[in-house]
Scaffold this active site. Sequence first.
Site, PDB file in Angstrom:
ATOM      1  N   ARG A  95      21.630 -50.241  -7.671  1.00  0.00           N
ATOM      2  CA  ARG A  95      21.444 -50.246  -6.206  1.00  0.00           C
ATOM      3  C   ARG A  95      22.776 -49.792  -5.624  1.00  0.00           C
ATOM      4  O   ARG A  95      23.797 -50.468  -5.810  1.00  0.00           O
ATOM      5  CB  ARG A  95      21.077 -51.648  -5.735  1.00  0.00           C
ATOM      6  N   HIS A 122      13.818 -45.876  -2.106  1.00  0.00           N
ATOM      7  CA  HIS A 122      13.561 -47.189  -2.733  1.00  0.00           C
ATOM      8  C   HIS A 122      12.270 -47.071  -3.551  1.00  0.00           C
ATOM      9  O   HIS A 122      11.238 -47.674  -3.222  1.00  0.00           O
ATOM     10  CB  HIS A 122      13.456 -48.263  -1.658  1.00  0.00           C
ATOM     11  N   GLN A 125      10.188 -50.133  -4.907  1.00  0.00           N
ATOM     12  CA  GLN A 125       9.386 -50.799  -3.875  1.00  0.00           C
ATOM     13  C   GLN A 125       8.064 -50.070  -3.681  1.00  0.00           C
ATOM     14  O   GLN A 125       7.000 -50.688  -3.550  1.00  0.00           O
ATOM     15  CB  GLN A 125      10.179 -50.835  -2.559  1.00  0.00           C
ATOM     16  N   ASP A 213       9.485 -51.890   8.131  1.00  0.00           N
ATOM     17  CA  ASP A 213      10.680 -52.376   7.440  1.00  0.00           C
ATOM     18  C   ASP A 213      11.691 -52.730   8.520  1.00  0.00           C
ATOM     19  O   ASP A 213      11.482 -52.440   9.708  1.00  0.00           O
ATOM     20  CB  ASP A 213      11.218 -51.269   6.497  1.00  0.00           C
ATOM     21  N   CYS A 253       8.418 -54.737   2.959  1.00  0.00           N
ATOM     22  CA  CYS A 253       9.093 -54.923   1.663  1.00  0.00           C
ATOM     23  C   CYS A 253       9.932 -56.191   1.616  1.00  0.00           C
ATOM     24  O   CYS A 253      10.276 -56.653   0.541  1.00  0.00           O
ATOM     25  CB  CYS A 253       9.948 -53.706   1.340  1.00  0.00           C
ATOM     26  N   ARG A 281       6.678 -56.535  -7.240  1.00  0.00           N
ATOM     27  CA  ARG A 281       7.931 -55.888  -7.640  1.00  0.00           C
ATOM     28  C   ARG A 281       8.185 -56.140  -9.134  1.00  0.00           C
ATOM     29  O   ARG A 281       8.634 -55.255  -9.854  1.00  0.00           O
ATOM     30  CB  ARG A 281       9.106 -56.423  -6.807  1.00  0.00           C
TER      31      ARG A 281
HETATM   32  N1   CP Z   1      12.520 -55.455  -1.004  1.00  0.00           N
HETATM   33  C1   CP Z   1      13.707 -55.532  -1.599  1.00  0.00           C
HETATM   34  O1   CP Z   1      14.210 -54.562  -2.197  1.00  0.00           O
HETATM   35  O2   CP Z   1      14.325 -56.736  -1.473  1.00  0.00           O
HETATM   36  P1   CP Z   1      15.799 -57.106  -1.928  1.00  0.00           P
HETATM   37  O3   CP Z   1      16.754 -56.320  -1.045  1.00  0.00           O
HETATM   38  O4   CP Z   1      15.922 -58.584  -1.727  1.00  0.00           O
HETATM   39  O5   CP Z   1      15.992 -56.717  -3.360  1.00  0.00           O
HETATM   40  N1  NVA Z   2      15.657 -50.408   4.321  1.00  0.00           N
HETATM   41  C1  NVA Z   2      16.187 -51.635   3.808  1.00  0.00           C
HETATM   42  C2  NVA Z   2      15.384 -52.130   2.658  1.00  0.00           C
HETATM   43  C3  NVA Z   2      15.804 -53.449   2.100  1.00  0.00           C
HETATM   44  C4  NVA Z   2      14.998 -53.858   0.903  1.00  0.00           C
HETATM   45  C5  NVA Z   2      17.640 -51.427   3.406  1.00  0.00           C
HETATM   46  O1  NVA Z   2      17.963 -50.365   2.859  1.00  0.00           O
HETATM   47  O2  NVA Z   2      18.450 -52.322   3.641  1.00  0.00           O
END
Ligand code: CP
Ligand code: NVA
Length: 299
Positions: A95, A122, A125, A213, A253, A281
């Site tokens: 990430r 993502h 997701q 989101d 999400c 997930r």
């Molecule tokens: N939806 C999702 O990616 O959640 P987290 O940021 O908690 O991993």
């Molecule tokens: N769009 C959000 C998703 C979090 C799971 C972010 O990037 O923070």
Amino acid sequence: MRHFLEVDDLSASELIEVLDSAAEPSPEPVLAGKGVALIFEKPSNRTRNSSEMAVVGLGGHPISIRGEEIGLGVRESVEDVTRVLARYHSVVGARVFDHSVLEAMAKVNEVPIVNLLSDLAHPCQALADLLTLRNRWGALRGRRLAWVGDGNNVARSLTLACGLAGIDVRVACPAGHELDPVAVDGARASGVEVTVTNDPAGAVEGADAVCTDVWVSMGQEGEQADREDAFAGYQVDEALMARAAPGALFLHCLPAHRGLEVSPAVIEGPASVVFEQAENRMHAARGLLLWLVRKRRQT
Ligand code: CP
Ligand code: NVA
């Protein structure tokens, strides 16, 4: 070697293979005695826990690493970090703030790289979201999904995933926060209809699923006030959901902000499948890992 940086790293038939792998009741323990490294430059609840448990589900050992511990491109070059982790692990997930870091990792090509969220995409997701919809609907093809809110990383991957799965998409974003045209064109190239609008009500009309989101993604905290202004009128509330098709589902999400992008009544209401998405997930991650390891064996 296959990597998973964005949904369209898979073909339409491979996407179905991954979803089918996620649904295997007793998956072969393809990671027995093996490691999977999971790097997090940003916070995570779902992604870290679901990925770790997916690795455990395949008999493997997950090692989660915080960004500052490993110092990708700071303490050591991205390439050297990747080459070292490839000596211990069967898969490396990351990430990252900057998607190009994932591209540099994949370019090393010594271990499959999985995008656990970047500024751009993502895709894990999106797999979980399709799995959730498939569990609810059966067939995906011919359905219609509305995205209301920020044209962000989650929207990009979900739109591409819908394209591969045969789901039409209507995207409503405020000016300046539109979806990446690459996702719009990509989904259209897959053969689905994609409508882009600034009108949430029009986007939701007759939709089988309504998704949103956060308005402020990780790394954008300094834009909170401006974004709350820009997204006024984009909250998914009961009035908006009432425009969707009967029995339409609400997806998010998570993490969610009740009273901003979604009303408390919608996220807690009967349409909401947000915790199924969260559970999926883990199943989607297990399916993806299973598929990646099997692909690697074949080469
Ligand atoms: N939806 C999702 O990616 O959640 P987290 O940021 O908690 O991993
Ligand atoms: N769009 C959000 C998703 C979090 C799971 C972010 O990037 O923070």
